[in-house]
Design a protein around this motif. Structure first.
Motif, PDB file in Angstrom:
ATOM      1  N   ARG A 114       1.551  33.522 -40.096  1.00 11.35           N
ATOM      2  CA  ARG A 114       0.964  34.030 -38.856  1.00 11.35           C
ATOM      3  C   ARG A 114      -0.557  33.951 -38.856  1.00 11.35           C
ATOM      4  O   ARG A 114      -1.166  33.631 -37.836  1.00 11.35           O
ATOM      5  N   LYS A 115      -1.169  34.246 -40.009  1.00  9.53           N
ATOM      6  CA  LYS A 115      -2.623  34.133 -40.088  1.00  9.53           C
ATOM      7  C   LYS A 115      -3.060  32.694 -39.862  1.00  9.53           C
ATOM      8  O   LYS A 115      -4.007  32.437 -39.089  1.00  9.53           O
ATOM      9  N   ARG A 116      -2.391  31.767 -40.508  1.00 10.93           N
ATOM     10  CA  ARG A 116      -2.755  30.352 -40.384  1.00 10.93           C
ATOM     11  C   ARG A 116      -2.637  29.877 -38.937  1.00 10.93           C
ATOM     12  O   ARG A 116      -3.547  29.231 -38.396  1.00 10.93           O
ATOM     13  N   VAL A 117      -1.529  30.213 -38.297  1.00  6.13           N
ATOM     14  CA  VAL A 117      -1.322  29.754 -36.919  1.00  6.13           C
ATOM     15  C   VAL A 117      -2.274  30.463 -35.964  1.00  6.13           C
ATOM     16  O   VAL A 117      -2.816  29.855 -35.036  1.00  6.13           O
ATOM     17  N   TYR A 118      -2.513  31.751 -36.206  1.00  5.36           N
ATOM     18  CA  TYR A 118      -3.437  32.499 -35.351  1.00  5.36           C
ATOM     19  C   TYR A 118      -4.838  31.883 -35.406  1.00  5.36           C
ATOM     20  O   TYR A 118      -5.448  31.606 -34.365  1.00  5.36           O
ATOM     21  N   SER A 150      -1.603  33.516 -29.138  1.00  6.91           N
ATOM     22  CA  SER A 150      -1.064  34.749 -28.573  1.00  6.91           C
ATOM     23  C   SER A 150       0.161  35.292 -29.318  1.00  6.91           C
ATOM     24  O   SER A 150       0.158  36.450 -29.743  1.00  6.91           O
ATOM     25  N   PRO A 151       1.228  34.506 -29.497  1.00  4.43           N
ATOM     26  CA  PRO A 151       2.367  35.058 -30.238  1.00  4.43           C
ATOM     27  C   PRO A 151       2.048  35.349 -31.697  1.00  4.43           C
ATOM     28  O   PRO A 151       2.594  36.291 -32.286  1.00  4.43           O
ATOM     29  N   ALA A 152       1.146  34.563 -32.294  1.00  3.43           N
ATOM     30  CA  ALA A 152       0.778  34.817 -33.693  1.00  3.43           C
ATOM     31  C   ALA A 152       0.022  36.136 -33.827  1.00  3.43           C
ATOM     32  O   ALA A 152       0.192  36.863 -34.805  1.00  3.43           O
ATOM     33  N   ALA A 184       4.577  30.368 -35.935  1.00  7.89           N
ATOM     34  CA  ALA A 184       3.823  31.382 -36.674  1.00  7.89           C
ATOM     35  C   ALA A 184       4.690  32.048 -37.733  1.00  7.89           C
ATOM     36  O   ALA A 184       4.252  32.258 -38.871  1.00  7.89           O
ATOM     37  N   ASP A 185       5.932  32.396 -37.384  1.00  5.73           N
ATOM     38  CA  ASP A 185       6.821  33.027 -38.354  1.00  5.73           C
ATOM     39  C   ASP A 185       7.130  32.103 -39.522  1.00  5.73           C
ATOM     40  O   ASP A 185       7.227  32.534 -40.667  1.00  5.73           O
TER      41      ASP A 185
END
Length: 493
Positions: free
Chosen positions: A80-84, A122-124, A75-76
């Motif tokens: 983060r938006k894309r991975v979330y 979750s982490p995203a 995500a980093d």
């Protein structure tokens, strides 16, 4: 350095972001507990044995455990938006696949995909929240809301699972994710701001693959050993493969410049002791929870709906007590709070192992409540202890490792306690006797860990310049509370 949200990301957009991230985490946490309520119906309708139920649970937990650390880095690095949103899409689609599964094999495949989605989502979600609140004080409050609101899913799971399964059958527990996922995708695409950290480390592909295969081989041997025979070539081969793969994982991690699991951290006694205890927490909590609904349905003759309600004391106790665990650790020290929590949980499990078919619920619910209170007292302080043992720059990594070790313990708990039940049944004992043995074993391990942790944390000291001074965030999809500096900065005593 992470990019900041645009000027449009004022308080109204922050409110939307908080809602979206909380709802995503709520969906993941709901799935953690809602499945347990439906296991008896799955067993009846899918015509499967205990082994099949173990795979339905462990396939999900295994992927979350092994991909959680990589999910945060992913995500980093890539947004983060894309991975979330990708995680939400995968989790939602996998939920639909689970609901349509005609067999255990298809259901397990869907659970694997759910685990992959949860490990990204979750982490995203937490990384999005942290990026939107750069001021430490505001960030701690926002993350506290994220943990508290999404944590409602943990308590709602057993009841929602009982109601939906009783009314519509087990597929309904997965279909409930569909409207939530669709709303998250529609709102998230329009409202979320993209942020990333260009200096994030590269994904540790060899470490990730070896860890999944190694723990997966070990889990296969533990789950299938009772059915295939512990001395069968397949089972012995799976254990041998697990040893080789995990040894290769350790060798690879020791040589990489940016490993997913820096083994040097385990030179810190406080870090090792806290993560060892966290493995046992996952082992005993998830392993015993796997059997709660089955106990009420198959041993005490409850309906699935009633069984879901009967398991509620544990979840409620955890949701109520967890927010105070960090504060107690800050006031009294990690050692006292964690040792007390493990002792309470262990005694509760031992007491639960003495419950029988004719035991009234008035003499059962408090045992579940004691277990919930005990484990609630351990989660946040153990994560805080792990964070305190490392440098400030590695606090987030330490939190993620703590979450991962608990998930690994959960995988092993379902497998090992299930093996105990099968072994007792193979020897001619009843399912009730097998469950009693499993609960007693979980209680004994937890009590032994209370002694180990009390002795280990007594003389443990934080690392120089430890992370206790900086607010940290957990990347655990099963976390109910978030570790913050104000709650976990006490030295172990």
């Amino acid at each position: 350095m992470a990019a900041s949200p645009s000027a449009a990301g004022g308080r109204p957009n922050r409110a939307v972001l908080l809602t979206v991230t909380c709802l995503g985490q709520f969906m993941v946490l709901l799935d953690n507990t809602i499945v347990g309520a439906a296991l008896p119906d799955m067993q009846d309708r899918l015509h499967t044995e205990l082994t099949g139920l173990q795979w339905i649970v462990d396939a999900y937990v295994l992927l979350v455990a092994m991909l959680l650390l990589s999910g945060g880095v992913f995500a980093d690095r890539f947004g983060r938006k894309r991975v979330y949103l990708t995680g939400v899409a995968v989790f939602t689609a996998a939920s639909v696949l689970c609901s349509l599964a005609p067999s255990v094999g298809w259901l397990v495949a869907g659970r694997v995909l759910q685990g992959i989605g949860a490990a990204a989502l979750s982490p995203a979600s937490l990384a999005l929240l942290a990026a939107a609140y750069p001021v430490p004080q505001e960030r701690v409050k926002a993350i506290g809301l994220w943990a508290g609101l999404s944590g409602i899913g943990l308590a709602a799971g057993p009841v929602a699972g009982g109601v939906l399964t009783d009314a519509f059958g087990w597929p309904a527990i997965f279909l409930v994710n569909l409207p939530i996922g669709v709303v998250l995708l529609l709102v998230g695409l329009r409202s979320l701001e993209e942020t990333r950290n260009p200096s994030a480390p590269a994904i540790d592909v060899p470490g990730t693959v070896l860890s999944v295969l190694g723990v997966g081989a070990l889990t296969y041997g533990l789950i299938e050993g009772g059915a295939r025979g512990w001395a069968s070539p397949v089972i012995l081969g799976s254990f041998a493969a697990a040893v080789v793969l995990l040894a290769a994982f350790a060798a690879v991690e020791a040589r990489r410049s940016a490993p997913m699991l820096p083994l040097r951290l385990f030179r810190q006694r406080l870090f090792t002791a806290s993560n060892t205890a966290m493995v046992v927490v996952g082992f005993a909590l998830m392993g015993s929870s796997f059997f709660f609904s089955q106990f009420f349905v198959y041993v005490q003759g409850s309906s699935i709906l009633r069984a879901g309600l009967q398991t509620l004391p544990l979840s409620l106790a955890m949701v109520i007590v967890s927010p105070y665990a960090g504060r107690l650790a800050a006031r009294h020290g990690f050692r006292i709070v964690v040792t007390t929590g493990l002792a309470l949980a262990g005694l509760g499990l031992l007491a639960l192992g003495m419950v029988h078919a004719d035991t009234g619920y008035a003499n059962v619910w408090w045992r579940l409540g004691v277990i919930g209170v005990g484990f609630a007292l351990t989660l946040s302080p153990l994560t805080g202890a792990a964070i305190q043992a490392v440098s400030p720059q590695e606090g987030g990594l330490a939190s993620g490792i703590s979450s991962t070790t608990r998930q690994i313990g959960a995988v092993l708990g379902v497998a090992v306690l299930g093996a105990i039940v099968r072994a007792r049944q193979s020897g001619g004992a009843s399912f009730e006797t097998g469950l009693n043995s499993a609960f007693l074993a979980a209680g004994a391990v937890t009590l032994a860990t209370a002694v180990f942790t009390g002795l280990s944390l007594a003389r443990s000291k934080p690392a120089a310049g430890s992370a206790s001074a900086a607010p940290q965030r957990s990347t655990d999809p099963g976390a109910v509370t978030v570790t913050a500096s104000n709650d976990t900065s006490a030295n172990s005593r």
